[in-house]
Design an enzyme around this catalytic site. Structure first.
Site, PDB file in Angstrom:
ATOM      1  N   HIS A 151      34.886  64.939  41.191  1.00  0.00           N
ATOM      2  CA  HIS A 151      34.226  63.832  41.877  1.00  0.00           C
ATOM      3  C   HIS A 151      34.447  62.514  41.146  1.00  0.00           C
ATOM      4  O   HIS A 151      33.579  61.630  41.149  1.00  0.00           O
ATOM      5  CB  HIS A 151      32.740  64.134  42.049  1.00  0.00           C
ATOM      6  N   SER A 181      28.064  66.306  41.055  1.00  0.00           N
ATOM      7  CA  SER A 181      28.214  66.197  42.504  1.00  0.00           C
ATOM      8  C   SER A 181      26.907  66.180  43.264  1.00  0.00           C
ATOM      9  O   SER A 181      26.862  65.687  44.395  1.00  0.00           O
ATOM     10  CB  SER A 181      29.090  67.338  43.031  1.00  0.00           C
ATOM     11  N   LYS A 222      39.827  66.526  47.427  1.00  0.00           N
ATOM     12  CA  LYS A 222      38.827  65.483  47.701  1.00  0.00           C
ATOM     13  C   LYS A 222      39.541  64.148  47.896  1.00  0.00           C
ATOM     14  O   LYS A 222      40.037  63.880  48.970  1.00  0.00           O
ATOM     15  CB  LYS A 222      37.780  65.459  46.583  1.00  0.00           C
TER      16      LYS A 222
END
Length: 419
Positions: A234, A206, A265
């Site tokens: 991610h 990240s 996310k």
């Protein structure tokens, strides 16, 4: 007699109260010294207040007009998608605000089981288990799975939640150099004496935006009879042809044993995390994983939003396909302007500046120009490697990206970061 006892008690309590106040005064002094050191180092983190929904365009308290947001984990733009919001409202109405319970007492609803099954199908795994966050999933996995007879081998730049989770377990711990397969192989050779060997890595890192070499990791794991764990926070939703993550991107879906990821996310952006993998592992986590056993269930609205986000993703990969071109547009234009951008074609685009104060000041001046970005410095990243982390979203337009680059060039020249 009663009055005498009361007076004696009052006098006895006075020294105790003074000692407590003295301890509190000492604590305040210690804390103030720590806070001043953070300010003095230029690493103080201010929290800007958003007064609108999350999205590519937001409103910020104290700043007039709309702002382009280039630092959210809202990779697919689903945080404020109308169908995702409607699904959350429907779940709130049908299943209530919350469960007031952990899962094993009276906190499991049909929507929790449905979402777990959907996550397992999405990742092509046997089963899945929900957590309040992926930080909790990482905190709950290693301690429950590994014993003093086992070993875990971790990339040195793994996310803090993986590091903290590994610290909680009693397995033998090996740390290999970042993305260094020769070092991983040496550590695997050393770990052959242990019962189980688990290689733990982020799929996409990240802070630097680079991607783990999963083909090579899985090859070494097969050679040395090890298991592979990947944190896909991610990557889930936008890496790989259908957004399944780095294992799909690199063609090793059937070789990765355990995946942890997030609902907070790309998949709606609210909250929640999960572990998906072999059914016996998930069953063991339901029995022994402390963050699962001692945390309230995910709220129904969060479950509803995440479930709809997965539906949208599985119905079409069109939005996933837009990410690569937009990411490349930003990276190429920034590099042409003279900036150093870390990573390898990931929507996380770290603009390297080195100095913490420079990163903070440039981020503040970017906001004055209508661009919301944040400076990252120690302890989030190593000393001397401060940066502004830009994150590209599928709902950014080409015009948005060009405007962001133009602001970077202007601010970079103002602060001497560009010639």
């Amino acid at each position: 007699m009663w009055a005498g006892r009361a007076l004696h008690a009052s006098l006895s309590a006075a020294p105790s109260s003074r000692r407590a106040q003295s301890a509190l005064t000492q604590l305040r002094g210690v804390l103030q010294e720590e806070l001043e050191a953070i300010r003095g180092a230029g690493t103080w983190k201010n929290e800007r207040v958003i007064t609108s929904r999350q999205g590519p365009r937001i409103h910020v308290d104290g700043v007039s007009g709309g702002i382009l947001n280039f630092c959210a984990n809202n990779y697919l733009g689903l945080s404020s998608h109308p169908e995702v919001i409607q699904a959350g409202l429907q779940a709130l109405e049908e299943f209530g605000a919350g469960l007031s319970s952990t899962r094993f007492i009276c906190g499991t609803q049909s929507i929790h089981k449905d979402l777990e099954a959907k996550i397992a199908r999405f990742h092509q795994r046997e089963d899945a288990i929900l957590y309040p966050s992926c930080f909790d999933a990482n905190a709950g996995l290693f301690e429950a799975l590994l014993t003093p007879q086992d070993a875990v081998l971790s990339d040195e730049l793994n996310h803090a939640s993986i590091i903290d989770g590994i610290r909680l377990c009693k397995a033998h711990k090996y740390r290999y150099h970042h993305l260094d397969m020769a070092d991983l192989e040496a550590k695997l050779q050393e770990a052959q004496k242990h019962r189980l060997r688990l290689v733990a890595t982020d799929g996409a890192f990240s802070m630097d935006g680079d991607i783990a070499p999963l083909r090579e990791i899985c090859h070494l794991a097969s050679r040395y009879d090890a298991l592979v764990f990947v944190d896909e926070c991610h990557a889930t939703g936008f890496l790989g042809a259908t957004g399944r993550g780095t294992d799909e991107l690199l063609g090793v879906t059937d070789q990765v044993t355990i995946i942890n990821s997030t609902l907070g996310k790309a998949l709606g952006g609210a909250s929640g995390g999960y572990t998906t993998g072999p059914e016996p592992l998930v069953s063991l986590l339901r029995q022994r994983s402390r963050p699962y056993l001692f945390s309230n269930s995910l709220p129904p609205a969060v479950v509803g939003c995440a479930s709809k986000a997965l539906d949208l993703l599985m119905e079409s990969n069109a939005i996933v396909q837009t990410m690569a071109a937009k990411t490349q547009r930003f990276r190429s234009k920034m590099e042409a302007a003279g900036f150093t951008i870390l990573g390898a074609n990931h929507p996380i685009c770290p603009v390297m500046l080195g100095d913490a104060r420079l990163a903070s000041c440039m981020a503040d001046d970017m906001l004055k120009r209508g661009i919301f970005v944040i400076g990252f410095s120690y302890p989030v990243v190593p000393k001397g490697k401060a940066r502004i982390r830009v994150q590209i979203s599928a709902v950014h337009s080409e015009e948005d990206i060009d405007r962001c680059v133009e602001a970077f060039v202007e601010v970079g020249r103002l602060h001497g970061a560009l010639p």
